[in-house]
Design a protein around this motif. Structure first.
Motif, PDB file in Angstrom:
ATOM      1  N   LEU A   1       0.844  -1.180   0.000  1.00  7.83           N
ATOM      2  CA  LEU A   1       0.000   0.000   0.000  1.00  7.83           C
ATOM      3  C   LEU A   1       0.888   1.243   0.000  1.00  7.83           C
ATOM      4  CD1 LEU A   1      -3.285   0.373   2.006  1.00  7.83           C
ATOM      5  CD2 LEU A   1      -1.845   2.327   1.462  1.00  7.83           C
TER       6      LEU A   1
ATOM      7  N   ALA B   1       0.324  -3.903   4.023  1.00 10.47           N
ATOM      8  CA  ALA B   1      -0.206  -2.623   4.494  1.00 10.47           C
ATOM      9  C   ALA B   1      -0.112  -2.570   6.013  1.00 10.47           C
ATOM     10  CB  ALA B   1      -1.664  -2.453   4.047  1.00 10.47           C
TER      11      ALA B   1
ATOM     12  N   GLN C   1      -5.305  -0.831   8.188  1.00 13.62           N
ATOM     13  CA  GLN C   1      -6.046  -0.983   6.938  1.00 13.62           C
ATOM     14  C   GLN C   1      -7.210  -1.957   7.091  1.00 13.62           C
ATOM     15  OE1 GLN C   1      -6.225   0.431   4.122  1.00 13.62           O
ATOM     16  NE2 GLN C   1      -7.276  -1.066   2.813  1.00 13.62           N
TER      17      GLN C   1
END
Length: 329
Positions: free
Chosen positions: A148, A226, A230
């Motif tokens: 991410l 990530a 998240q």
């Protein structure tokens, strides 16, 4: 090959059944199409009364290696007794099957209903299962799936919109300004996204099933590297401060049954919200040539949608510009 010219775009019930039966299962009934736009997903049952979710992957979205990482992560989680649906494997251990130019996987259907995000017991249970996923997720990294990267991804979404013909001249000028401002608001948080682990990636209420405060996570199609938050921030839906604090406390308490949560990641909630707003509209624009999208999202062609989207982006810009926004959490 584009999806519009690919067998993926012309999946008939007979073709779905034929593809699945080529794997050695026999289906006495017809497939039932489930709500899924990125891939084509069907509910089927075999002659042993087992119920399966058959996923036909969109061509050119993920590589075989990226899909296999999804499957292998699910296998790891299932082997650790985490509540997920690992894909079926044939006698050779293969989970990603190639049939008539299509890529197909079968998952056991998990029964249940969506959680109630105002129910403390449900929130605790959700935090607990996410913590269990992340306990396994931190043990190694994805090699092929994305990490991410908020500024990069926001700029990708921005360019998708600006290179399209959806905005009027006035709307385009507003979008250029507010999207640029949002990207600049994301930049100071970039370093925080270097602390990553394997996560579900798209944990909204539609990807959670269960009952009696016991829940399973489904559809790891967007799994990526990530920060832990998240997989938590979309569970925090309350508007008032007291309700919001209740949600956060229950989710984190459940999460920490398995793994300590780094509370500094709460500072990423509004940046993640901004990124999701930008990427969602860009996703709709990018997929518009798929015949399923004009049918499912006809309002995208309405100028009123874009006016509303611009207001939403502006509100998010103001929220992120206010240094007090973190106090809401």
């Amino acid at each position: 090959m584009s999806a519009s010219l690919h067998p993926f775009a012309e999946l008939s019930p007979a073709r779905v059944v034929g593809a699945i039966e080529s794997l050695g299962l026999w289906l006495p009934g017809e497939p039932f199409a489930l709500n899924s736009y990125e891939n084509r997903v069907y509910l089927v049952h075999d002659d042993e009364r087992r119920r399966w979710v058959a996923k036909f992957y969109r061509p050119e979205r993920w590589s075989d290696a990226q899909i296999q990482e999804e499957h292998d992560f699910l296998e790891e989680l299932s082997s650790a007794s985490v509540a997920v649906a690992a894909p079926w494997r044939n006698d050779s251990g293969v989970s990603l099957h190639h049939v008539e130019g299509m890529r197909l996987a079968l998952f056991p259907q998990l029964p249940g209903q969506a959680p109630e995000l105002d129910n403390p017991e449900h929130l605790f249970a959700l935090g607990e299962v996410v913590g269990q996923v992340h306990e396994i997720g931190q043990q190694r990294a994805f090699d092929h799936r994305r990490r991410l990267a908020p500024t990069l991804m926001a700029n990708e979404a921005r360019q998708t919109i600006l290179s399209s013909q959806w905005l009027s001249q006035k709307q385009r000028a507003v979008y250029e300004r507010v999207s640029d401002a949002l990207v600049r608001c994301l930049e100071p948080h970039e370093s925080a996204f270097k602390r990553c682990l394997r996560v579900h990636g798209d944990l909204h209420i539609g990807n959670i099933l269960g009952r009696d405060s016991s829940f399973a996570l489904v559809d790891f199609d967007d799994a990526l590297m990530a920060p832990a938050v998240q997989d938590l921030w979309m569970l925090l839906t309350a508007q008032g401060p007291e309700e919001r604090q209740m949600q956060l406390s229950e989710v984190i308490e459940g999460y920490e049954q398995a793994l300590e949560f780094d509370r500094s990641e709460l500072a990423l909630i509004e940046p993640l919200r901004a990124l999701r707003l930008m990427r969602h509209s860009a996703w709709l624009v990018a997929r518009w040539e798929d015949p399923a999208f004009p049918t499912a999202f006809p309002w995208l062609a309405d100028a009123g949608y874009w006016d509303g989207h611009l207001r939403e982006l502006e509100q998010q810009r103001l929220a992120m510009s206010d240094e007090r926004w973190l106090a809401r959490f």
